[in-house]
Each structure stands twice: as structure tokens, then as C-alpha cells.
Design an enzyme around this catalytic site. Structure first.
Site, short mmCIF file in Angstrom:
data_model
loop_
_atom_site.label_atom_id
_atom_site.label_comp_id
_atom_site.label_asym_id
_atom_site.label_seq_id
_atom_site.Cartn_x
_atom_site.Cartn_y
_atom_site.Cartn_z
N GLU A 157 -5.32 -8.77 0.56
CA GLU A 157 -6.06 -8.48 1.78
C GLU A 157 -7.53 -8.22 1.47
O GLU A 157 -7.84 -7.51 0.53
CB GLU A 157 -5.52 -7.25 2.52
CG GLU A 157 -4.20 -7.44 3.20
CD GLU A 157 -3.74 -6.19 3.93
OE1 GLU A 157 -4.61 -5.40 4.38
OE2 GLU A 157 -2.52 -5.97 4.00
N GLU A 203 0.80 -1.23 0.00
CA GLU A 203 0.00 0.00 0.00
C GLU A 203 0.84 1.29 0.00
O GLU A 203 0.78 2.09 0.97
CB GLU A 203 -0.96 -0.01 1.19
CG GLU A 203 -1.91 -1.17 1.18
CD GLU A 203 -3.04 -1.03 2.19
OE1 GLU A 203 -2.98 -0.17 3.07
OE2 GLU A 203 -4.01 -1.80 2.07
N1 LIG Z 1 -7.22 -0.67 8.22
N2 LIG Z 1 -7.06 -1.68 8.09
C1 LIG Z 1 -6.88 -3.04 7.94
C2 LIG Z 1 -5.61 -3.37 7.11
C3 LIG Z 1 -4.33 -3.02 7.88
O1 LIG Z 1 -4.33 -3.65 9.15
C4 LIG Z 1 -3.18 -3.54 7.03
O2 LIG Z 1 -1.93 -3.44 7.72
C5 LIG Z 1 -3.08 -2.72 5.75
O3 LIG Z 1 -2.25 -3.44 4.84
C6 LIG Z 1 -4.44 -2.43 5.11
O4 LIG Z 1 -5.17 -1.42 5.69
C7 LIG Z 1 -5.65 -2.64 5.80
#
Ligand SMILES: N#[N+]C[C@@H]1[C@@H](O)[C@H](O)[C@@H](O)[C@@H]2O[C@H]12
Length: 448
Positions: free
Chosen positions: A353, A166
Site C-alpha cells: 500500500e 497491519e
Molecule cells: N488510513 N488509511 C489508508 C489505508 C487504509 O484504508 C487501509 O485499510 C490500511 O491497510 C492502511 O491504513 C491504510
């Protein structure tokens, strides 16, 4: 009877990340990272929670892997903590860090579980932030150094590699909105950070190719299906801009080798366009084997004269939501997958995810009856199935998340896991959703 059967080689997995579950924040030679620092500053995180202990997965990984085995989960996406490997971000190697991840990988493989490693899931070594973090091109080279060592150590054991998780969140939440580490609020810096992260991605993909490793490498983007609040010209333009801001800026750079013209023009007018060269874009456009996507919800946007810098704001609709306040909109996953298939040459896609936070309760029997999470997962998997039937090259699905964990700015207040974690005792309770998902995996599809 399996009503919706997925392709025979479909990858079913779960996902986590180092800072969110490992704990042991200062153990065995690990260096400080920007989330250790950011969470130590009062007011940054819900109730000043931090990842110092988290799920103590660093010490409990074997029993956690036993749960994966019990559930029949055969693919596990996790991230490596850069500062566990290079405490200063570069140079001196911490062997205990390498030994930990080797134990973890071997323990997974011993149970027939395939690892998928994310090299960067937001936890930059603090020493590198102290020299400017991702605004500094040296950090790009240090990332390549770190990736090369990981490929040398684990490249023959790990079939799936994800360079970054991300980059939009890292740049915007961490450097424009300031709600994530390192807590900077500057759009120009944010877009420079995004560019250098993409550069580091392309360099690492090229390095991976040069090492003749047998696995697959890609990147994970958080993507959303963007809807305009009305059919007015201004709202439709707002939706196009937000799609460019969140999706196309990264997708076009990585998969087409150029940033979208409309967004370059807008960012230039706003004086936030980063400097970059044609050579940069060639590096970023290095061919990837798959695109990882994290999908949680859609975005409904409208024109808003007062919204800096894009004059776009999000609508908060009165529709069913998760505990994060995100609208439950499964159809958005189908829309996104079809859009990616049509506009990006049918690239192979992994859902790296998808999942939901809900206010889970342990009942008097010691169970977590999370039908709401099962409903969320069922509806989203149905849309994934529809997309596959309509020709999308969807190759796998990693559920977020394996364990309840440290949810960044929300601390431990949000539970995404299919396994409940009692943070006072570190006891794990397998939720009903985990058993439901175990059946999906066993049947390679959805019954009913
Ligand atoms: N917020 N939320 C849950 C989840 C977060 O916990 C993850 O680390 C990220 O990759 C993505 O944002 C999603």
C-alpha cells in the site's frame, strides 16, 4: 521516453479490502463482523458512516474488474471477509461466500489480472470477538482453519497470499487507543493481541508450506521512517522507542525470531509485556517469501514526559499534508526500504500500500483532475526507483486504493481511490491519476 525504468518483472497493482468496498454486509449468509458492530455504535465513526453498502463491490465486481482491464492493471490485492466464509468464525461454512470469491478470482484471471489475497484485513467475525477475539488462543486456531479452507479452495489460483494486514493497527488502534474495532483501550491487551496475531501468521505460513502450493506468502506491516524532533539525547531515545513500538517489535519477531530486547525491557517495566515462549517465537519466525509494507508518511517524534505509556509524542509539522493530515514525505519511503534491506538480510519486499487521500472534486466536465495525487505517487515511485537502484529487492507496488472507499474511523470523508465513487449512485469516475498510473504500468516506469 521512460526516464525511470523498473525491473522487467516488477509487479504493478492496486489494493482494496473487503469491509471497505464490498457492502452486502448481511447478504448471502455472511455473518456479523466486528466492524459491522463497531460502526453500528453511534459516535464511533465520522457521521456514523458504515460499510453496509460501501462501494457495493459485492454486486459490482465485474464492472469494477472491467475498469482494471481498461487501465491495464494486471495485479489486484484484495481481502477475503472471514465472516463471509465462516459466519460464526469457525465450523459451519457458508458456500455462497466461497462461490462469491471464486467468481471474483475467476473474473480477474479471465481478464489476465493476478489476484493477491489478504486473509485478514481487520474484519474479525463478531462471534470470535464475543469469546475474547485475538486475546483468545482459540481464535489463532480458528484463523488457521479459515486459512486452510482458503488455500484448499483457491491456493492453485492465487499466486500471492498475505496472512495479515497491519497487525500494529489491529492491536494499537483497535485495542490500545480504541479508535478502531473492537474499541478496547488497554496496552497490555493490545500487545497480547499483537502476539497472537503473529502466532496465527506463523502457523498459517507453516500450513501453506505443508500444502506444497506454488505461490508466495508473506505479511503486510505498516511501517514508517522515524525521525527525532531534535538531536537531544531524550528525543533521540524517543525516536528509538517509537521505532521499536511501531516497526522493530513486528519486524524482529517475524524476521529474526525474537522481540527487540530494549522494547521487551521497557514493556516489562510498564507491566504490558505479553507472555510468550521460545516455541512461540520459532512459529512466528517461519520463513516468509516477501515482506509487505504499507508506507504513507514518516513519524517525527519527541520526548514527552506526559505521554503514556512511552513518553513519546508526535510532532505536527507545518509541511504539505494529505487530507488525512499526514505529512507528504516521499524520502521516508527510500529511508525505510534501505533500512529494511540493510537490517533484514535483503528480504524481498512488496509495497502493498502507498497512496494519498485528497479532497477530490468532480469538475464541470465530470472529470477528477487530481494532479496532487499524481504528484504524491510520482514522488514516492521515484524514491522506490532510487531504492531499487541502490540494491533493495523491491518486487512490486500496489497503489492504495483502486476505489474511493470506507476509510475506517473517517468513514467516506477521505478519498484514497484513483477511481472516484459517487456513493449516492455508485457511479465510478476514473480520475486523472488512474490514467497516469496506467501509463506508468504500460511503460513499466516513469517518464519525464
Ligand atoms: N488510513 N488509511 C489508508 C489505508 C487504509 O484504508 C487501509 O485499510 C490500511 O491497510 C492502511 O491504513 C491504510
Amino acid at each position: 521516453m521512460v526516464k525511470y525504468k523498473f525491473p522487467d518483472d516488477f509487479i504493478w497493482g492496486v489494493a482494496t479490502s473487503a469491509y471497505q468496498i464490498e457492502g452486502a454486509y448481511n447478504k448471502d449468509g455472511k455473518g456479523e463482523n466486528i466492524w459491522d458492530r463497531f460502526t453500528s455504535i453511534p459516535g464511533n465513526i465520522y457521521k456514523n458512516h458504515n460499510g453496509n453498502v460501501a462501494c457495493d463491490h459485492y454486486h459490482l465486481y465485474q464492472s469494477d474488474i472491467n475498469i482494471l482491464k481498461e487501465l491495464g492493471i494486471k495485479n489486484y490485492r484484495f481481502s477475503i471477509s472471514w465472516a463471509r466464509i465462516f459466519p460464526d468464525g469457525y465450523g459451519k461454512v457458508n458456500q455462497k461466500g466461497i462461490e462469491y470469491y471464486r467468481r471474483l478470482i475467476n473474473a480477474l484471471l479471465d481478464k489476465g489480472i493476478q489476484p493477491a489475497i489478504t486473509l485478514y484485513h481487520w474484519d474479525l467475525p463478531q462471534e470470535l470477538q464475543d469469546i475474547g477475539g485475538w486475546t483468545n488462543k482459540k481464535v489463532v486456531d480458528y484463523f488457521v482453519e479459515y486459512a486452510e479452507l482458503m488455500f484448499k479452495e483457491f491456493g492453485d489460483l492465487v499466486p500471492i497470499w498475505i496472512t495479515h494486514n497491519e497487525p500494529w493497527v489491529v492491536s494499537i488502534l483497535g485495542h490500545a487507543w480504541g479508535v478502531h474495532a473492537p474499541g478496547i483501550k488497554d496496552y497490555k491487551i493490545a500487545l497480547k493481541v499483537a502476539h497472537n496475531i503473529l502466532l496465527s501468521h506463523g502457523k498459517v505460513v507453516k500450513l501453506y508450506r505443508s500444502m506444497s502450493l506454488k505461490g508466495k506468502i508473506g505479511i503486510t506491516l505498516n511501517l514508517s521512517s522515524i525521525h527525532s524532533a531534535t538531536d537531544s539525547e531524550k528525543d533521540l531515545l524517543a525516536a528509538k522507542i517509537y521505532d521499536g513500538f511501531m516497526n522493530r517489535w513486528f519486524l524482529d519477531a517475524i524476521l529474526k525470531g525474537s522481540y527487540p530486547e530494549d522494547m521487551k525491557k521497557l514493556y516489562n517495566e510498564l507491566n504490558i509485556l505479553p507472555q510468550f515462549s521460545d516455541d512461540d517465537m520459532k512459529i512466528i519466525n517461519e520463513r516468509i517469501d516477501f515482506l509487505g509494507i504499507n508506507y504513507y508518511t514518516r513519524s517525527v517524534v519527541k520526548y514527552d514526559e506526559n505521554a503514556y505509556p512511552l513518553k513519546v509524542s508526535m510532532l505536527d509539522l507545518d509541511n504539505p499534508k494529505t487530507d488525512m493530515g499526514w505529512e507528504i514525505y516521499p524520502k521516508g519511503l527510500y529511508e525505510l526500504l534501505i533500512n529494511l534491506h540493510k537490517n533484514y538480510d535483503g528480504i524481498d519486499i512488496l509495497i502493498t500500500e502507498n497512496g494519498a487521500a485528497f479532497n477530490d472534486i468532480v469538475n464541470y466536465k465530470g472529470k477528477v483532475v487530481d494532479d496532487y495525487r499524481i504528484d504524491y505517487l510520482y514522488r514516492h515511485l521515484l524514491e522506490a526507483y532510487r531504492a531499487i537502484c541502490d540494491g533493495v529487492n523491491l518486487k512490486g507496488y500496489y497503489l492504495w486504493s483502486f476505489l474511493d472507499n470506507f476509510e475506517w474511523a473517517e468513514g467516506y470523508s477521505k478519498r484514497f481511490g484513483i477511481v472516484f465513487v459517487d456513493y449516492n449512485t455508485q457511479k465510478r469516475i476514473i480520475k486523472d491519476s488512474a490514467y497516469w498510473y496506467s501509463d506508468v504500468i504500460k511503460n513499466n516506469g516513469i517518464t519525464e
